[in-house]
Design a protein around this motif. Sequence first.
Motif, PDB file in Angstrom:
ATOM      1  N   UNK A 130       0.796  -1.226   0.000  1.00  0.00           N
ATOM      2  CA  UNK A 130       0.000   0.000   0.000  1.00  0.00           C
ATOM      3  C   UNK A 130       0.834   1.285   0.000  1.00  0.00           C
ATOM      4  N   UNK A 131       1.935   1.384   0.751  1.00  0.00           N
ATOM      5  CA  UNK A 131       2.712   2.636   0.718  1.00  0.00           C
ATOM      6  C   UNK A 131       3.265   2.989  -0.659  1.00  0.00           C
ATOM      7  N   UNK A 132       3.326   2.006  -1.571  1.00  0.00           N
ATOM      8  CA  UNK A 132       3.825   2.302  -2.911  1.00  0.00           C
ATOM      9  C   UNK A 132       2.908   3.258  -3.670  1.00  0.00           C
ATOM     10  N   UNK A 133       1.622   3.287  -3.305  1.00  0.00           N
ATOM     11  CA  UNK A 133       0.686   4.160  -4.015  1.00  0.00           C
ATOM     12  C   UNK A 133       0.945   5.639  -3.708  1.00  0.00           C
ATOM     13  N   UNK A 134       0.947   6.062  -2.431  1.00  0.00           N
ATOM     14  CA  UNK A 134       1.262   7.477  -2.167  1.00  0.00           C
ATOM     15  C   UNK A 134       2.741   7.799  -2.340  1.00  0.00           C
ATOM     16  N   UNK A 135       3.574   6.772  -2.438  1.00  0.00           N
ATOM     17  CA  UNK A 135       5.013   6.989  -2.638  1.00  0.00           C
ATOM     18  C   UNK A 135       5.282   7.796  -3.905  1.00  0.00           C
ATOM     19  N   UNK A 136       4.394   7.674  -4.894  1.00  0.00           N
ATOM     20  CA  UNK A 136       4.615   8.369  -6.166  1.00  0.00           C
ATOM     21  C   UNK A 136       4.653   9.882  -5.976  1.00  0.00           C
ATOM     22  N   UNK A 137       4.067  10.380  -4.886  1.00  0.00           N
ATOM     23  CA  UNK A 137       4.100  11.823  -4.639  1.00  0.00           C
ATOM     24  C   UNK A 137       5.533  12.311  -4.440  1.00  0.00           C
ATOM     25  N   UNK A 138       6.377  11.461  -3.880  1.00  0.00           N
ATOM     26  CA  UNK A 138       7.764  11.868  -3.629  1.00  0.00           C
ATOM     27  C   UNK A 138       8.599  11.874  -4.902  1.00  0.00           C
ATOM     28  N   UNK A 139       8.066  11.306  -5.973  1.00  0.00           N
ATOM     29  CA  UNK A 139       8.813  11.295  -7.233  1.00  0.00           C
ATOM     30  C   UNK A 139       8.873  12.666  -7.883  1.00  0.00           C
ATOM     31  N   UNK A 140       8.281  13.654  -7.232  1.00  0.00           N
ATOM     32  CA  UNK A 140       8.383  15.026  -7.716  1.00  0.00           C
ATOM     33  C   UNK A 140       9.841  15.479  -7.746  1.00  0.00           C
ATOM     34  N   UNK A 141      10.696  14.812  -6.957  1.00  0.00           N
ATOM     35  CA  UNK A 141      12.115  15.177  -6.949  1.00  0.00           C
ATOM     36  C   UNK A 141      12.746  14.959  -8.319  1.00  0.00           C
ATOM     37  N   UNK A 142      12.220  14.010  -9.084  1.00  0.00           N
ATOM     38  CA  UNK A 142      12.759  13.769 -10.423  1.00  0.00           C
ATOM     39  C   UNK A 142      12.411  14.928 -11.361  1.00  0.00           C
ATOM     40  N   UNK A 143      11.224  15.497 -11.180  1.00  0.00           N
ATOM     41  CA  UNK A 143      10.852  16.661 -11.979  1.00  0.00           C
ATOM     42  C   UNK A 143      11.762  17.840 -11.650  1.00  0.00           C
ATOM     43  N   UNK A 144      12.038  18.028 -10.366  1.00  0.00           N
ATOM     44  CA  UNK A 144      12.940  19.112  -9.958  1.00  0.00           C
ATOM     45  C   UNK A 144      14.319  18.915 -10.579  1.00  0.00           C
ATOM     46  N   UNK A 145      14.777  17.674 -10.581  1.00  0.00           N
ATOM     47  CA  UNK A 145      16.089  17.394 -11.165  1.00  0.00           C
ATOM     48  C   UNK A 145      16.095  17.676 -12.663  1.00  0.00           C
ATOM     49  N   UNK A 146      15.016  17.302 -13.354  1.00  0.00           N
ATOM     50  CA  UNK A 146      14.956  17.542 -14.791  1.00  0.00           C
ATOM     51  C   UNK A 146      14.897  19.034 -15.108  1.00  0.00           C
TER      52      UNK A 146
END
Length: 284
Positions: free
Chosen positions: A118-134
């Motif tokens: 279940x934590x994998x579902x809201x985990x995607x919110x933290x992937x915003x760091x990849x957008x910042x990096x790009x």
Amino acid sequence: MALIIEALHAMGHNVRWMSWNLFLGLVPLALSFWLFRKPRSRWLIWGTGFLLGATFLPSMRLFFFYLKHIVQDLGKTYVLGAIVITLALMAVDIWVLRQRGVRSLRWWAGFLAFIAFLPNAPYVLTDIIHLIRQIQEGKSVWVVTLALIPQYLVFMLAGLEAYVLSVMNLGYYLKQQGWGKFVLVTELTIHALSAIGIYLGRFIRFNTWDILTNPDALVNTVMNDLVGKRPVLVMVVTFVVIASLYWLMKQVSLGISQRFYSSPSQSELSADSATSSESIDLRF
């Protein structure tokens, strides 16, 4: 033309890891359909199945890569034992299903998998760091605005909605079992566990399957590293964000469901009186 090529290249670079992360986030939603309730909407069932397949295919190599390492870490004896136990659970399940109202061992195994993934579902919110990096890499403002930001929004909304529907299905199941008064406590507990899981995944870099392959390190980390001020602060902030977004998306989901599955008279009645989520028995 150059901007289009740059945008497609940037989005294509994200597809593989986004597909994998979203696939992991959709697993608990699929499990919730089996464990807690079957949706009325065929679109939701087929849509979830389609998304599972669509996200699995691009990340198939990654799946088998992790599967290979899991098998190597666990050992052949463990895998054979797991197969034997699974077959035994299936046999017990067939016998238990004859007894009305009793949850089988296979159900409990599925429930544990549901909690673990279940934590994998809201985990995607933290992937915003990849957008910042790009963005920091110097991507064109047009590529970021018209391609990357919409891609990330769809990705994160899909993962968050999978989380919301999964927890709502659990709440529905509790109400059906006569445990409606425990729904709020269960939701808050799920949010707290998800906050811990997100911290372990994002900062300590644990995976869901480390529960099986690396339990000693996982337990030691939970006991020793999560009591510091920084981890606690991060998890508290994560909990607040998850709980707030869950409440918001839950109201939106209930509103959409009520819009499509309530009669006009029911809609008018609900518009005249404040309706809580506990008083709504909606099936998506």
